[in-house]
Design a protein around this motif. Structure first.
Motif, mmCIF file in Angstrom:
data_model
loop_
_atom_site.group_PDB
_atom_site.id
_atom_site.type_symbol
_atom_site.label_atom_id
_atom_site.label_comp_id
_atom_site.label_asym_id
_atom_site.label_seq_id
_atom_site.Cartn_x
_atom_site.Cartn_y
_atom_site.Cartn_z
ATOM 1 N N VAL A 90 0.833 -1.205 0.000
ATOM 2 C CA VAL A 90 0.000 0.000 0.000
ATOM 3 C C VAL A 90 0.867 1.255 0.000
ATOM 4 O O VAL A 90 0.598 2.224 -0.727
ATOM 5 N N GLU A 91 1.928 1.236 0.793
ATOM 6 C CA GLU A 91 2.834 2.393 0.840
ATOM 7 C C GLU A 91 3.574 2.571 -0.482
ATOM 8 O O GLU A 91 3.721 3.692 -0.979
ATOM 9 N N LEU A 111 -6.034 -6.467 -4.723
ATOM 10 C CA LEU A 111 -5.948 -5.012 -4.807
ATOM 11 C C LEU A 111 -7.215 -4.326 -4.305
ATOM 12 O O LEU A 111 -7.182 -3.160 -3.907
ATOM 13 N N PHE A 112 -8.320 -5.058 -4.320
ATOM 14 C CA PHE A 112 -9.621 -4.433 -4.093
ATOM 15 C C PHE A 112 -10.030 -4.477 -2.621
ATOM 16 O O PHE A 112 -9.303 -4.968 -1.770
ATOM 17 N N GLU A 113 -11.201 -3.905 -2.334
ATOM 18 C CA GLU A 113 -11.580 -3.648 -0.950
ATOM 19 C C GLU A 113 -11.991 -4.892 -0.173
ATOM 20 O O GLU A 113 -11.716 -4.995 1.035
ATOM 21 N N GLY A 170 -8.148 -2.769 8.524
ATOM 22 C CA GLY A 170 -6.911 -3.096 7.846
ATOM 23 C C GLY A 170 -7.057 -4.357 7.016
ATOM 24 O O GLY A 170 -7.992 -5.145 7.197
ATOM 25 N N PRO A 171 -6.135 -4.577 6.076
ATOM 26 C CA PRO A 171 -6.162 -5.798 5.278
ATOM 27 C C PRO A 171 -6.194 -7.050 6.151
ATOM 28 O O PRO A 171 -5.509 -7.136 7.164
ATOM 29 N N LEU A 204 -6.466 -5.268 0.089
ATOM 30 C CA LEU A 204 -5.515 -4.163 0.191
ATOM 31 C C LEU A 204 -6.212 -2.807 0.113
ATOM 32 O O LEU A 204 -5.701 -1.811 0.625
ATOM 33 N N GLY A 205 -7.360 -2.741 -0.549
ATOM 34 C CA GLY A 205 -8.116 -1.502 -0.616
ATOM 35 C C GLY A 205 -7.488 -0.440 -1.486
ATOM 36 O O GLY A 205 -7.817 0.744 -1.357
#
Length: 242
Positions: free
Chosen positions: A71-72, A92-94, A118-119, A134-135
């Motif tokens: 994410v960072e 990658l998605f929510e 959080g993931p 990961l959102g």
């Protein structure tokens, strides 16, 4: 001659990643397979391949620090180039509902997409039990359901380019309707942002088979198993990382 870009293939201990690594190496990358989150900070590109189930994979990534590092690294659409393959696209998605234990403790989310969590956190929404991904991109991943077609979806199928896909750098030179190799039982649902969809495939339902936003790319199919069309995609990603 310019140095080959260093691409890190994330190892989340769920399968053999050698075919992805070999494909990237053939496409001109200097490849490192690593489970170390710190390796992502030194990478010119990141690949998250697809092995295992959504819940198991994101749980390991969250516990190991890989999720936070991804994410960072990709933050803001202007970070390190990232390619998610198959499950790597879905993560990658929510949210996803694959492999979520009925006995897992659930958290209280701010919304139906797992906002504020959080993931790897499990939550309940829309009459189902989900786990937070990961959102990085908005949307859900759900099972393909068909009374006529066999699930999992395994074999060669077409990718139809959207307007975004026709200008997507990952898909440069990719032929409209080209056949690539799929093997999956889950896919992105209809709540993904249309602007993020670069390619669409129909099997049981229409689903996004390629996505793109800024430096973030994803393929539901396996480019490393998709012959010349897949090699082209890996070459394009190596070029993007350069």
């Amino acid at each position: 001659m310019a140095a080959s870009p260093k691409i890190v293939v994330i190892d989340y201990h769920k399968g053999n990643l050698s075919s992805v690594a070999r494909g990237l190496a053939r496409a001109g990358a200097a490849v490192e397979v690593s489970d170390d989150p710190a390796a992502l900070t030194r990478a010119d590109g990141i690949v998250l391949p697809g092995v295992g189930s959504f819940a198991d994979a994101i749980a390991y990534m969250a516990e190991s620090g890989q999720a936070a590092a991804v994410v960072e690294a990709v933050a803001g659409g202007e970070g390190t180039p990232f390619l998610g393959i198959c499950l790597g696209l879905q993560l990658l998605f929510e949210r996803g509902d694959e492999g979520v234990s009925p006995d897992a403790p659930v958290s209280c989310a701010l919304d139906a997409r797992g906002g504020g969590l959080g993931p790897g956190a499990a939550f309940e929404a829309d009459g189902s039990r989900w786990v937070r991904g990961l959102g990085v991109l908005p949307g859900s991943c759900t099972r393909l359901v068909s009374s006529r077609l066999k699930v999992p979806h395994v074999g060669w199928d077409q990718v139809h380019l959207t307007e975004a896909g026709r200008v997507c750098p990952l898909l440069e030179g990719f032929a409209e309707g080209a056949n690539v190799f799929f093997t999956h039982s889950y896919a992105l649902d209809g709540d993904v942002e249309p602007a993020d969809v670069a390619g669409v495939t129909h099997y049981a339902r229409n689903f996004a088979s390629a996505v793109w936003r800024g430096n973030v790319f994803g393929c539901q199919f396996h480019p490393e198993k998709s012959s010349a069309h897949g090699h082209l995609i890996l070459e394009n990603f190596v070029r993007i990382c350069s």
